[in-house]
Design a protein around this motif. Structure first.
Motif, PDB file in Angstrom:
ATOM      1  N   GLU A   2       2.218  10.157   7.888  1.00 15.44           N
ATOM      2  CA  GLU A   2       0.904  10.767   7.818  1.00 15.44           C
ATOM      3  C   GLU A   2      -0.155   9.708   8.113  1.00 15.44           C
ATOM      4  OE1 GLU A   2       0.521  12.471   3.986  1.00 15.44           O
ATOM      5  OE2 GLU A   2       2.226  13.843   4.239  1.00 15.44           O
ATOM      6  N   LEU A   3      -1.246  10.143   8.705  1.00 15.80           N
ATOM      7  CA  LEU A   3      -2.312   9.213   9.059  1.00 15.80           C
ATOM      8  C   LEU A   3      -2.865   8.506   7.819  1.00 15.80           C
ATOM      9  CD1 LEU A   3      -4.084   8.061  11.315  1.00 15.80           C
ATOM     10  CD2 LEU A   3      -5.648   9.993  10.981  1.00 15.80           C
ATOM     11  N   MET A   4      -2.982   9.239   6.711  1.00 17.34           N
ATOM     12  CA  MET A   4      -3.514   8.635   5.496  1.00 17.34           C
ATOM     13  C   MET A   4      -2.579   7.543   4.977  1.00 17.34           C
ATOM     14  SD  MET A   4      -6.126   8.553   3.641  1.00 17.34           S
ATOM     15  CE  MET A   4      -6.951  10.089   4.106  1.00 17.34           C
ATOM     16  N   GLN A   5      -1.274   7.778   5.066  1.00 21.67           N
ATOM     17  CA  GLN A   5      -0.306   6.754   4.665  1.00 21.67           C
ATOM     18  C   GLN A   5      -0.504   5.473   5.470  1.00 21.67           C
ATOM     19  OE1 GLN A   5       3.326   9.172   5.268  1.00 21.67           O
ATOM     20  NE2 GLN A   5       4.009   8.329   3.308  1.00 21.67           N
ATOM     21  N   LEU A   6      -0.713   5.630   6.760  1.00 25.16           N
ATOM     22  CA  LEU A   6      -0.878   4.468   7.628  1.00 25.16           C
ATOM     23  C   LEU A   6      -2.150   3.707   7.286  1.00 25.16           C
ATOM     24  CD1 LEU A   6       0.215   6.054  11.038  1.00 25.16           C
ATOM     25  CD2 LEU A   6       1.598   4.746   9.407  1.00 25.16           C
ATOM     26  N   ARG A   7      -3.206   4.447   6.972  1.00 18.99           N
ATOM     27  CA  ARG A   7      -4.454   3.779   6.578  1.00 18.99           C
ATOM     28  C   ARG A   7      -4.264   3.023   5.254  1.00 18.99           C
ATOM     29  NH1 ARG A   7      -8.541   4.952   9.855  1.00 18.99           N
ATOM     30  NH2 ARG A   7      -8.570   6.935  11.005  1.00 18.99           N
ATOM     31  N   TYR A   8      -3.535   3.632   4.335  1.00 17.44           N
ATOM     32  CA  TYR A   8      -3.246   2.966   3.069  1.00 17.44           C
ATOM     33  C   TYR A   8      -2.460   1.675   3.314  1.00 17.44           C
ATOM     34  CZ  TYR A   8      -4.685   7.065   0.304  1.00 17.44           C
ATOM     35  OH  TYR A   8      -5.405   8.072  -0.301  1.00 17.44           O
ATOM     36  N   PHE A   9      -1.451   1.755   4.167  1.00 20.93           N
ATOM     37  CA  PHE A   9      -0.636   0.578   4.460  1.00 20.93           C
ATOM     38  C   PHE A   9      -1.487  -0.552   5.032  1.00 20.93           C
ATOM     39  CE2 PHE A   9       1.338  -1.780   7.957  1.00 20.93           C
ATOM     40  CZ  PHE A   9       2.243  -2.560   7.238  1.00 20.93           C
ATOM     41  N   LEU A  10      -2.364  -0.231   6.014  1.00 23.86           N
ATOM     42  CA  LEU A  10      -3.185  -1.256   6.656  1.00 23.86           C
ATOM     43  C   LEU A  10      -4.101  -1.949   5.651  1.00 23.86           C
ATOM     44  CD1 LEU A  10      -4.106   0.506  10.030  1.00 23.86           C
ATOM     45  CD2 LEU A  10      -2.561  -1.439   9.702  1.00 23.86           C
ATOM     46  N   GLU A  11      -4.651  -1.165   4.724  1.00 21.89           N
ATOM     47  CA  GLU A  11      -5.551  -1.748   3.723  1.00 21.89           C
ATOM     48  C   GLU A  11      -4.781  -2.663   2.772  1.00 21.89           C
ATOM     49  OE1 GLU A  11      -9.058  -2.788   2.151  1.00 21.89           O
ATOM     50  OE2 GLU A  11      -8.802  -1.436   3.872  1.00 21.89           O
ATOM     51  N   VAL A  12      -3.625  -2.233   2.299  1.00 17.66           N
ATOM     52  CA  VAL A  12      -2.824  -3.065   1.398  1.00 17.66           C
ATOM     53  C   VAL A  12      -2.332  -4.309   2.133  1.00 17.66           C
ATOM     54  CG1 VAL A  12      -0.735  -3.161  -0.019  1.00 17.66           C
ATOM     55  CG2 VAL A  12      -2.144  -1.083  -0.003  1.00 17.66           C
ATOM     56  N   ALA A  13      -1.952  -4.153   3.392  1.00 19.42           N
ATOM     57  CA  ALA A  13      -1.483  -5.304   4.165  1.00 19.42           C
ATOM     58  C   ALA A  13      -2.598  -6.319   4.349  1.00 19.42           C
ATOM     59  CB  ALA A  13      -0.958  -4.828   5.519  1.00 19.42           C
ATOM     60  N   LYS A  14      -3.817  -5.835   4.517  1.00 22.25           N
ATOM     61  CA  LYS A  14      -4.949  -6.736   4.703  1.00 22.25           C
ATOM     62  C   LYS A  14      -5.266  -7.498   3.414  1.00 22.25           C
ATOM     63  CE  LYS A  14      -9.092  -5.044   4.957  1.00 22.25           C
ATOM     64  NZ  LYS A  14     -10.313  -4.337   5.439  1.00 22.25           N
ATOM     65  N   ASN A  15      -5.243  -6.801   2.278  1.00 21.33           N
ATOM     66  CA  ASN A  15      -5.610  -7.411   0.991  1.00 21.33           C
ATOM     67  C   ASN A  15      -4.429  -8.096   0.294  1.00 21.33           C
ATOM     68  OD1 ASN A  15      -8.360  -6.549   1.025  1.00 21.33           O
ATOM     69  ND2 ASN A  15      -7.676  -4.481   0.475  1.00 21.33           N
ATOM     70  N   GLN A  16      -3.209  -7.649   0.624  1.00 19.93           N
ATOM     71  CA  GLN A  16      -2.006  -8.155  -0.056  1.00 19.93           C
ATOM     72  C   GLN A  16      -2.142  -8.002  -1.584  1.00 19.93           C
ATOM     73  OE1 GLN A  16       0.450 -10.808   1.672  1.00 19.93           O
ATOM     74  NE2 GLN A  16      -0.192  -9.873   3.589  1.00 19.93           N
ATOM     75  N   HIS A  17      -2.793  -6.897  -1.978  1.00 13.28           N
ATOM     76  CA  HIS A  17      -3.042  -6.666  -3.403  1.00 13.28           C
ATOM     77  C   HIS A  17      -3.262  -5.161  -3.596  1.00 13.28           C
ATOM     78  CE1 HIS A  17      -4.765  -6.994  -7.434  1.00 13.28           C
ATOM     79  NE2 HIS A  17      -4.392  -8.276  -7.440  1.00 13.28           N
ATOM     80  N   VAL A  18      -2.434  -4.517  -4.400  1.00 15.09           N
ATOM     81  CA  VAL A  18      -2.487  -3.068  -4.554  1.00 15.09           C
ATOM     82  C   VAL A  18      -3.739  -2.633  -5.303  1.00 15.09           C
ATOM     83  CG1 VAL A  18      -1.316  -1.033  -5.494  1.00 15.09           C
ATOM     84  CG2 VAL A  18       0.016  -2.865  -4.429  1.00 15.09           C
ATOM     85  N   THR A  19      -4.045  -3.286  -6.423  1.00 16.93           N
ATOM     86  CA  THR A  19      -5.195  -2.875  -7.246  1.00 16.93           C
ATOM     87  C   THR A  19      -6.490  -2.989  -6.453  1.00 16.93           C
ATOM     88  OG1 THR A  19      -4.065  -3.620  -9.246  1.00 16.93           O
ATOM     89  CG2 THR A  19      -6.445  -3.288  -9.385  1.00 16.93           C
ATOM     90  N   ARG A  20      -6.677  -4.116  -5.777  1.00 15.61           N
ATOM     91  CA  ARG A  20      -7.899  -4.305  -4.990  1.00 15.61           C
ATOM     92  C   ARG A  20      -7.978  -3.276  -3.865  1.00 15.61           C
ATOM     93  NH1 ARG A  20      -7.147  -9.461  -3.165  1.00 15.61           N
ATOM     94  NH2 ARG A  20      -7.454 -10.121  -5.338  1.00 15.61           N
ATOM     95  N   SER A  21      -6.866  -2.992  -3.238  1.00 17.01           N
ATOM     96  CA  SER A  21      -6.842  -2.002  -2.146  1.00 17.01           C
ATOM     97  C   SER A  21      -7.165  -0.609  -2.671  1.00 17.01           C
ATOM     98  CB  SER A  21      -5.478  -1.995  -1.466  1.00 17.01           C
ATOM     99  OG  SER A  21      -5.190  -3.252  -0.891  1.00 17.01           O
ATOM    100  N   ALA A  22      -6.668  -0.269  -3.847  1.00 16.93           N
ATOM    101  CA  ALA A  22      -6.952   1.041  -4.439  1.00 16.93           C
ATOM    102  C   ALA A  22      -8.439   1.199  -4.703  1.00 16.93           C
ATOM    103  CB  ALA A  22      -6.147   1.208  -5.726  1.00 16.93           C
ATOM    104  N   GLU A  23      -9.090   0.117  -5.127  1.00 12.87           N
ATOM    105  CA  GLU A  23     -10.535   0.176  -5.365  1.00 12.87           C
ATOM    106  C   GLU A  23     -11.291   0.391  -4.061  1.00 12.87           C
ATOM    107  OE1 GLU A  23     -11.350  -3.514  -7.265  1.00 12.87           O
ATOM    108  OE2 GLU A  23     -10.541  -2.901  -9.234  1.00 12.87           O
TER     109      GLU A  23
END
Length: 293
Positions: A2-23
């Motif tokens: 899903e497109l949203m999954q891919l956007r989530y992955f890119l954000e987490v990959a950029k931050n290398q941090h789940v909590t910060r990416s969720a914010e």
């Protein structure tokens, strides 16, 4: 995926941090973690691995990020690209000219003074339906075309152009039977008009002896002026004769005329400029036909 999954992955990959990416994404951390796990399950490879309190990309994750990032940038740029495409398309008119090309050319030159930014793409293709405006011709008694948003029709008389010699001088009209043995000069590039004139000759019971064909009305006119033959000449859609060495005689039997059709198809989201040119073109033909009546 899903497109949203891919956007989530890119954000987490950029931050290398789940909590910060969720914010940043304004989603709950468990929901983000679950989305990443579903993506890994679907791809059947791990994308992240623990690194202390943070996470880092696996070799699969790095490869996936490298390939996905430019694709997502292209997707994000698509709306702007489509808007630019629409803007350029609205500034273009696809014009298919199958008849009256000289008059159409004159109209285009005049219209460029009104809207110099409009790009008019010309084509001559009897088979295509890919156009905004189509200029064609038919026998005057044929039924109208369908499938268009606007259709303009004007009827044009077809004369017989003859040399200014004693045989024709003083005549105002002539029948095709009277010239059945004459040589004809024809315009080879005008296939539709040629077909119409051939039908009129067949109705009159004659078969014209065509000795020369040219793609230039001026060449046809000059050869007739040189007494090398005669030819059909539309009333207003061709070049003016501009010579006293050629006479135009009305064809009394059969009465010869054709319809010129200018059709418009609403193909664009914003067809304002195309419709404006269509209105100008039809009015240009209307004035030309009235001027020669």
């Amino acid at each position: 995926m899903e497109l949203m999954q891919l956007r989530y992955f890119l954000e987490v990959a950029k931050n290398q941090h789940v909590t910060r990416s969720a914010e940043v994404l304004h989603v709950a951390q468990p929901a983000l973690t679950h989305a990443i796990h579903r993506l890994e399950d679907e791809l059947e490879v791990p994308l992240f691995m623990p690194r202390g309190r943070n996470i880092m990309l696996t070799s699969y994750g790095e490869y996936f990020y490298k390939k996905l990032q430019p694709l997502m940038e292209e997707i994000d740029n698509l709306p702007a690209q489509l808007k630019t495409m629409a803007r350029l398309e609205n500034a273009s008119v696809h014009l298919n000219v199958l008849a009256a090309s000289s008059l159409v050319t004159e109209a285009i030159i005049e219209y460029q003074r009104i809207d110099e930014g409009l790009h008019i793409e010309l084509k001559q293709n009897e088979q295509t339906e890919l156009y905004d405006i189509n200029v064609t011709t038919r026998l005057f008694y044929q039924p109208p075309e369908r499938g268009h948003d606007s259709v303009f029709v004007c009827t044009e008389k077809i004369y017989l152009a003859v040399p200014n010699i004693p045989r024709f001088r003083g005549k105002s009209a002539i029948t095709l039977q009277e010239v059945k043995d004459d040589s004809f000069i024809a315009l080879s590039g005008s296939k539709q008009l040629r077909s119409i004139c051939d039908k009129y000759c067949a109705n009159a019971g004659i078969r014209p002896n065509i000795i020369f064909e040219s793609d230039s009305p001026a060449a046809v006119r000059n050869m007739i002026a040189a007494n090398m033959g005669i030819g059909f000449w539309p009333d207003f859609s061709w070049e003016k004769l501009n010579t006293d060495r050629v006479l135009l005689l009305e064809i009394a039997e059969p009465q010869c005329s054709r319809d010129i059709l200018i059709t418009y198809k609403r193909n664009k989201q914003d067809g304002t400029r195309t419709k404006a040119f269509y209105n100008f073109l039809t009015n240009y033909f209307r004035l030309a036909s009235e001027h020669d009546m």
